[in-house]
Design a protein around this motif. Structure first.
Motif, PDB file in Angstrom:
ATOM      1  N   PRO A 254       8.928   6.616  -8.816  1.00 29.85           N
ATOM      2  CA  PRO A 254      10.068   5.890  -8.223  1.00 29.85           C
ATOM      3  C   PRO A 254      10.259   6.205  -6.743  1.00 29.85           C
ATOM      4  CG  PRO A 254      10.680   6.863 -10.321  1.00 29.85           C
ATOM      5  CD  PRO A 254       9.305   7.368 -10.013  1.00 29.85           C
ATOM      6  N   ALA A 255      10.017   7.462  -6.349  1.00 27.62           N
ATOM      7  CA  ALA A 255      10.238   7.827  -4.942  1.00 27.62           C
ATOM      8  C   ALA A 255       9.296   7.037  -4.044  1.00 27.62           C
ATOM      9  CB  ALA A 255      10.016   9.328  -4.754  1.00 27.62           C
ATOM     10  N   TYR A 256       8.079   6.795  -4.518  1.00 24.17           N
ATOM     11  CA  TYR A 256       7.111   6.061  -3.705  1.00 24.17           C
ATOM     12  C   TYR A 256       7.523   4.593  -3.603  1.00 24.17           C
ATOM     13  CZ  TYR A 256       3.949  10.065  -4.020  1.00 24.17           C
ATOM     14  OH  TYR A 256       3.392  11.309  -3.921  1.00 24.17           O
ATOM     15  N   ALA A 257       7.994   4.055  -4.726  1.00 24.94           N
ATOM     16  CA  ALA A 257       8.449   2.660  -4.691  1.00 24.94           C
ATOM     17  C   ALA A 257       9.618   2.509  -3.724  1.00 24.94           C
ATOM     18  CB  ALA A 257       8.847   2.214  -6.096  1.00 24.94           C
TER      19      ALA A 257
ATOM     20  N   ALA B  18       8.402   2.451  -0.211  1.00 22.65           N
ATOM     21  CA  ALA B  18       7.861   1.137   0.150  1.00 22.65           C
ATOM     22  C   ALA B  18       8.991   0.189   0.504  1.00 22.65           C
ATOM     23  CB  ALA B  18       7.031   0.589  -1.002  1.00 22.65           C
ATOM     24  N   LYS B  19      10.033   0.253  -0.303  1.00 25.59           N
ATOM     25  CA  LYS B  19      11.176  -0.640  -0.061  1.00 25.59           C
ATOM     26  C   LYS B  19      11.836  -0.309   1.274  1.00 25.59           C
ATOM     27  CE  LYS B  19      14.630  -0.629  -3.049  1.00 25.59           C
ATOM     28  NZ  LYS B  19      15.139  -0.631  -4.410  1.00 25.59           N
ATOM     29  N   LYS B  20      11.925   0.983   1.560  1.00 24.64           N
ATOM     30  CA  LYS B  20      12.554   1.401   2.812  1.00 24.64           C
ATOM     31  C   LYS B  20      11.761   0.866   4.000  1.00 24.64           C
ATOM     32  CE  LYS B  20      14.006   5.668   5.065  1.00 24.64           C
ATOM     33  NZ  LYS B  20      13.996   7.124   4.942  1.00 24.64           N
ATOM     34  N   ALA B  21      10.441   0.993   3.920  1.00 22.99           N
ATOM     35  CA  ALA B  21       9.601   0.488   5.007  1.00 22.99           C
ATOM     36  C   ALA B  21       9.805  -1.014   5.154  1.00 22.99           C
ATOM     37  CB  ALA B  21       8.136   0.793   4.719  1.00 22.99           C
ATOM     38  N   PHE B  22       9.878  -1.687   4.027  1.00 22.44           N
ATOM     39  CA  PHE B  22      10.015  -3.145   4.060  1.00 22.44           C
ATOM     40  C   PHE B  22      11.340  -3.543   4.712  1.00 22.44           C
ATOM     41  CE2 PHE B  22      10.210  -7.427   2.266  1.00 22.44           C
ATOM     42  CZ  PHE B  22       8.902  -7.811   2.463  1.00 22.44           C
ATOM     43  N   VAL B  23      12.403  -2.849   4.313  1.00 23.45           N
ATOM     44  CA  VAL B  23      13.724  -3.213   4.848  1.00 23.45           C
ATOM     45  C   VAL B  23      13.798  -2.924   6.346  1.00 23.45           C
ATOM     46  CG1 VAL B  23      16.162  -2.632   4.765  1.00 23.45           C
ATOM     47  CG2 VAL B  23      14.901  -2.963   2.658  1.00 23.45           C
ATOM     48  N   ALA B  24      13.283  -1.738   6.747  1.00 25.68           N
ATOM     49  CA  ALA B  24      13.330  -1.393   8.180  1.00 25.68           C
ATOM     50  C   ALA B  24      12.514  -2.401   8.980  1.00 25.68           C
ATOM     51  CB  ALA B  24      12.790   0.020   8.397  1.00 25.68           C
TER      52      ALA B  24
ATOM     53  N   LEU C 147       8.795   5.586   8.722  1.00 30.55           N
ATOM     54  CA  LEU C 147       7.396   6.012   8.850  1.00 30.55           C
ATOM     55  C   LEU C 147       7.115   7.296   8.066  1.00 30.55           C
ATOM     56  CD1 LEU C 147       4.721   5.241  10.064  1.00 30.55           C
ATOM     57  CD2 LEU C 147       5.234   6.638  12.017  1.00 30.55           C
ATOM     58  N   GLY C 148       8.045   8.241   8.109  1.00 31.12           N
ATOM     59  CA  GLY C 148       7.827   9.478   7.375  1.00 31.12           C
ATOM     60  C   GLY C 148       7.669   9.228   5.889  1.00 31.12           C
ATOM     61  N   ASP C 149       8.529   8.387   5.338  1.00 31.06           N
ATOM     62  CA  ASP C 149       8.447   8.088   3.911  1.00 31.06           C
ATOM     63  C   ASP C 149       7.220   7.262   3.576  1.00 31.06           C
ATOM     64  OD1 ASP C 149      10.717   9.462   3.259  1.00 31.06           O
ATOM     65  OD2 ASP C 149      12.030   7.779   3.705  1.00 31.06           O
ATOM     66  N   ALA C 150       6.725   6.515   4.582  1.00 33.09           N
ATOM     67  CA  ALA C 150       5.553   5.672   4.323  1.00 33.09           C
ATOM     68  C   ALA C 150       4.334   6.512   3.974  1.00 33.09           C
ATOM     69  CB  ALA C 150       5.251   4.803   5.538  1.00 33.09           C
ATOM     70  N   MET C 151       4.415   7.820   4.182  1.00 33.38           N
ATOM     71  CA  MET C 151       3.299   8.690   3.828  1.00 33.38           C
ATOM     72  C   MET C 151       3.114   8.787   2.321  1.00 33.38           C
ATOM     73  SD  MET C 151       1.977   9.438   6.595  1.00 33.38           S
ATOM     74  CE  MET C 151       2.545   8.057   7.552  1.00 33.38           C
ATOM     75  N   ALA C 152       4.022   8.124   1.572  1.00 32.60           N
ATOM     76  CA  ALA C 152       3.854   8.068   0.121  1.00 32.60           C
ATOM     77  C   ALA C 152       2.582   7.336  -0.258  1.00 32.60           C
ATOM     78  CB  ALA C 152       5.058   7.375  -0.512  1.00 32.60           C
ATOM     79  N   GLY C 153       2.116   6.476   0.609  1.00 39.24           N
ATOM     80  CA  GLY C 153       0.890   5.730   0.314  1.00 39.24           C
ATOM     81  C   GLY C 153      -0.317   6.650   0.313  1.00 39.24           C
TER      82      GLY C 153
ATOM     83  N   LEU D  25       0.815  -1.211   0.000  1.00 43.36           N
ATOM     84  CA  LEU D  25       0.000   0.000   0.000  1.00 43.36           C
ATOM     85  C   LEU D  25       0.850   1.263   0.000  1.00 43.36           C
ATOM     86  CD1 LEU D  25      -2.839  -1.274   2.277  1.00 43.36           C
ATOM     87  CD2 LEU D  25      -3.089  -0.431  -0.041  1.00 43.36           C
ATOM     88  N   ILE D  26       2.014   1.227   0.641  1.00 40.95           N
ATOM     89  CA  ILE D  26       2.900   2.407   0.561  1.00 40.95           C
ATOM     90  C   ILE D  26       3.310   2.604  -0.890  1.00 40.95           C
ATOM     91  CG2 ILE D  26       5.124   3.380   1.219  1.00 40.95           C
ATOM     92  CD1 ILE D  26       4.920   1.782   3.801  1.00 40.95           C
ATOM     93  N   GLY D  27       3.613   1.485  -1.540  1.00 44.00           N
ATOM     94  CA  GLY D  27       4.034   1.583  -2.940  1.00 44.00           C
ATOM     95  C   GLY D  27       2.866   1.466  -3.898  1.00 44.00           C
ATOM     96  N   PHE D  28       1.663   1.840  -3.431  1.00 47.52           N
ATOM     97  CA  PHE D  28       0.495   1.642  -4.300  1.00 47.52           C
ATOM     98  C   PHE D  28       0.643   2.434  -5.585  1.00 47.52           C
ATOM     99  CE2 PHE D  28      -3.865   2.520  -5.684  1.00 47.52           C
ATOM    100  CZ  PHE D  28      -4.294   1.214  -5.837  1.00 47.52           C
ATOM    101  N   TRP D  29       1.167   3.637  -5.477  1.00 45.89           N
ATOM    102  CA  TRP D  29       1.421   4.429  -6.682  1.00 45.89           C
ATOM    103  C   TRP D  29       2.876   4.246  -7.083  1.00 45.89           C
ATOM    104  CZ3 TRP D  29      -1.583   8.391  -3.524  1.00 45.89           C
ATOM    105  CH2 TRP D  29      -2.957   8.288  -3.820  1.00 45.89           C
ATOM    106  N   ASN D  30       3.244   2.996  -7.329  1.00 47.12           N
ATOM    107  CA  ASN D  30       4.665   2.726  -7.548  1.00 47.12           C
ATOM    108  C   ASN D  30       5.158   3.183  -8.912  1.00 47.12           C
ATOM    109  OD1 ASN D  30       3.452   0.826  -9.106  1.00 47.12           O
ATOM    110  ND2 ASN D  30       4.093  -0.919  -7.871  1.00 47.12           N
TER     111      ASN D  30
END
Lengths: 629, 99
Positions: free
Chosen positions: A165-168, A171-177, A240-246, A157-162
């Protein structure tokens, strides 16, 4: 323990619905969102029925269980896929399905222009199913499945608008963390299995006194690491801050109300371990204390309304984590703050989404201003959420946050003083940054720089916000009435096992809190009163610059973990290329060379073959001669 | 006359044949050289039969003749076919299985 056959449907319904939506493809475009919403509402209904049934039973009979199937059976080690609905999980079930359903309704309107709305709802249902599995699992292993499931749903869902590239990347950052935290959880499960030979909550609780304090501390610290990853706590908070890309409903549901609070659930659920592991508990306190200030400070500098709210979420979860570290009495207050926070933060996120909806997806608060008179209902509901989060009585946050501050002071000694001051300071900064958000968004001069006036959102979006606002007004009062939630959770967390002396009378703490909140509001009002510029000022203090950069957490992560990691990977790749591939390629080239040399013998000239035969025959004769002679 | 002389003769004939196979290009000559080698072998067989006083060597010589006759049939047929297609009976020209 009583059994119930209904529990599985809580998870199965959204799971099936998600599968149908994903498999049916475009055919489901016209009705997918309706089905997803109905399914979510049905899950809420089931949860509510179970809640009513639970209330009618005596305290010790309230928990119900359902065994689905035997999952793992190896020798003496048995793990059943079983569900457990007790006083703690029902709070989460109602929060997840209740807020989830409202956000489903909201999303119908919010995502109506999106071509991929069906996929969005499929992921939302997947999230609901995974989150319910997380809170309903009766063992760490079952919880782990849900834990990974929500991680997946969050990533999707974070990468829903993947396509951006920044949103994708976000999503990856959230996944790795999250993965770092997941390592902690899996290690905790392994240590628990090695220590107890069991991974179920009940089994471990029963045998917890047989374990050494070292083992319990290790399990506790690993569980804390897991909680840090999922709940965006220091030092794993950067995602979390970047997760607002969703999309905003996702931020409201997953990254404010439910998923990020899974860490609080994990620690509360593992109370029997943390109560016996003081070092781990102290670490919980430290992490909570650091994060609540960390998040609050970041929140003061963010111009992106969603990122400001995300920082606030981080800080509020810091409060909850800190409360869980305060021992038996703290768990109930952590859960209470979690529930009230679920209401007011979801309502504010949805309000932010409503503002974005009316402002052509603009998220920069510097380009807002004076929106209040164009979007009165959104402004009103956001205002209610605002009053709730800063803790003005009688709104929800007052009851829950005050209790945490009070309990922090009551922890006693220097620890209590330090924690109390940290929580008070957090409350002041919270008041400051939330006031800043409200003033920049809804008051002051109009700074959006185009002629189109913002418009109020459709009713389908406003109704869920309104219902959540009711929660942010009333939930605190309802939950704390007669210490209702505390007594409700008693069988799970034994909150009244020990009694602390009161460091300060509650009324004094409340007055202190209200005073610092008032100070925070006043500072913000004096600073952001009047006309503002549409650009963020450049000549700001070092602290502001640091807060704008998330207090250098990204820089730290990148320089300490990411870049050395990349260098390591590059070097390993080179070794692989030069040494391993080199060996393989050497075998190949030797064969090739030998082949091309030998090929010249196969020239097609019969006479040379004959000569070779003769030479061979002679060699053979000579050899026989030598051997026999 | 010592019976070993037959064996020397056989060795000489075989060597002449082998050298001929290796150094001559004309397929017919190569062919005749192969015959020479076969007959050298025959001579050796017969000689050994005489030395050992039994008939086995002579029987094998007969077999060799039959095989040589068959070989001549097949070999000449191949040579004629190659000549027809390539207008040459040099064995070096027939170094490829394709044309």
């Amino acid at each position: 323990m009583q059994t119930s056959a209904n529990l599985v449907w809580l998870i199965a319904l959204p799971l099936f619905s998600s599968a149908i939506l994903l498999l049916a493809g475009k055919r489901a475009n016209s009705w997918g969102h309706v089905m997803a919403t109905i399914v979510s509402a049905s899950a809420f209904t089931i949860g509510f029925v179970e809640f009513i049934a639970m209330q009618s039973r005596a305290d010790e009979n309230r928990a119900v269980a359902q065994k689905l199937f035997t999952w793992i059976s190896v020798g003496s080690f048995n793990v059943d896929a079983s569900l457990l609905l007790d006083q703690l999980s029902i709070c989460f079930v109602l929060l997840i399905t209740g807020v989830g359903t409202l956000i489903h309704i909201y999303s119908i309107a919010y995502m109506s222009h999106d071509l991929d709305r069906r996929r969005f709802f499929a992921y939302l249902n997947l999230f609901i199913a995974a989150m319910l599995l997380l809170v309903l699992g009766d063992s760490y292993l079952n919880l782990y499945v849900g834990w990974e499931g929500v991680g997946l749903a969050s990533y999707l869902l974070i990468g829903f608008w993947n396509q951006k590239p920044a949103y994708a990347t976000a999503a990856k950052k959230a996944f790795v963390a999250n993965r770092v935290g997941d390592v902690g959880l899996s290690l905790a499960i392994m240590i628990a299995f090695a220590t107890f030979g069991d991974v179920s909550f009940a089994g471990i609780k029963e045998h917890v006194e047989h374990a050494s304090s070292t083992q319990l501390t290790a399990i506790g610290l690993m569980l804390l690491l897991a909680a840090c990853g999922k709940s965006a706590q220091f030092p794993l908070q950067s995602w979390l801050g970047d997760a607002m890309a969703g999309p905003t409903p996702v931020s409201a549901l997953i990254h404010a109300a439910t998923m990020v609070t899974a860490g609080v659930y994990l620690i509360t659920r593992s109370n029997f371990i943390f109560d016996e592991a003081p070092i781990a508990q102290l670490m919980v306190l430290i992490v909570g204390g650091i994060t609540l200030l960390f998040g609050a400070i970041i929140g003061t500098a963010k111009d992106d309304i969603k990122k400001a709210l995300a920082a606030s979420t981080m800080s509020q979860i810091g409060y909850m984590i800190l409360a869980t570290g305060l021992g038996p009495i703290g768990y109930a207050f952590a859960i209470m703050h979690l529930l009230t926070h679920g209401f007011f933060k979801a309502s504010m996120f949805l309000g932010a989404g409503s503002v974005m909806h009316g402002m052509k997806d603009e998220v920069n608060m510097r380009k807002y201003g004076g929106i209040g008179k164009f979007m009165p209902i959104t402004a009103l509901t956001f205002g209610l959420g605002y009053l709730a989060i800063i803790g003005v009585p009688p709104f929800a946050g007052f009851y829950s946050k005050d209790k945490i501050i009070e309990t922090a002071f009551n922890a006693g000694g220097m620890k209590g003083l330090a924690l109390g001051i940290a929580t008070l300071l957090g409350a002041m900064i919270t008041a400051f940054y939330m006031t800043r958000v409200v003033i920049l968004t809804f008051f002051g001069n109009e700074r959006w720089g185009h002629k189109d006036e913002p418009h109020e959102s459709p009713a389908l979006m406003l109704i869920p916000i309104g219902l959540l606002s009711i929660g942010s007004i009333a939930s605190g009062f309802i939950l704390s009435k007669g210490e209702g939630l505390v007594h409700w959770l008693e069988p799970v967390v034994n909150p009244l096992k020990e009694h602390h002396d009161e460091f300060l009378p509650p009324i004094v703490v409340s007055l202190m809190t209200l005073t610092v909140v008032a100070i925070g509001i006043l500072i913000a009002v004096s600073k952001y009163r009047g006309d503002q510029l549409a650009q963020a000022p450049e000549n700001v203090s070092v602290l502001t610059k640091a807060a704008r950069r998330d207090l250098f957490q990204d820089d730290l992560n990148e320089s300490v973990f990411m870049h050395p990691g990349q260098t390591l990977v590059r070097n390993i790749l080179n070794i692989d290329y030069l040494v391993l591939d080199g060996l393989v390629r050497a075998v190949g080239s030797v064969s090739l060379t030998a082949g091309s040399r030998l090929r010249s013998l196969q020239n097609g000239y019969v006479r040379s073959y004959a000569l070779l035969m003769i030479i061979g025959a002679l060699a053979l004769i000579a050899a026989i001669w030598v051997v026999t002679a | 006359m010592a019976i070993a002389n037959y064996l020397y003769l056989s060795a000489i004939l075989f060597t002449i044949g082998a050298v001929g196979v290796v150094i001559r290009r004309n397929a017919i000559v190569v062919f005749m050289c192969i015959e020479l080698m076969l007959n050298a072998a025959n001579l050796a067989f017969v000689t050994f039969a005489r030395i050992n006083g039994n008939l086995q060597g002579q029987v094998v010589a007969f077999f060799t003749m039959v095989v040589a006759a068959c070989e001549v049939v097949v070999g000449l047929a191949i040579i004629v076919t190659i000549y027809r297609s390539r207008r040459s009976i040099s064995v070096d020209d027939a170094s490829l299985l394709k044309r």
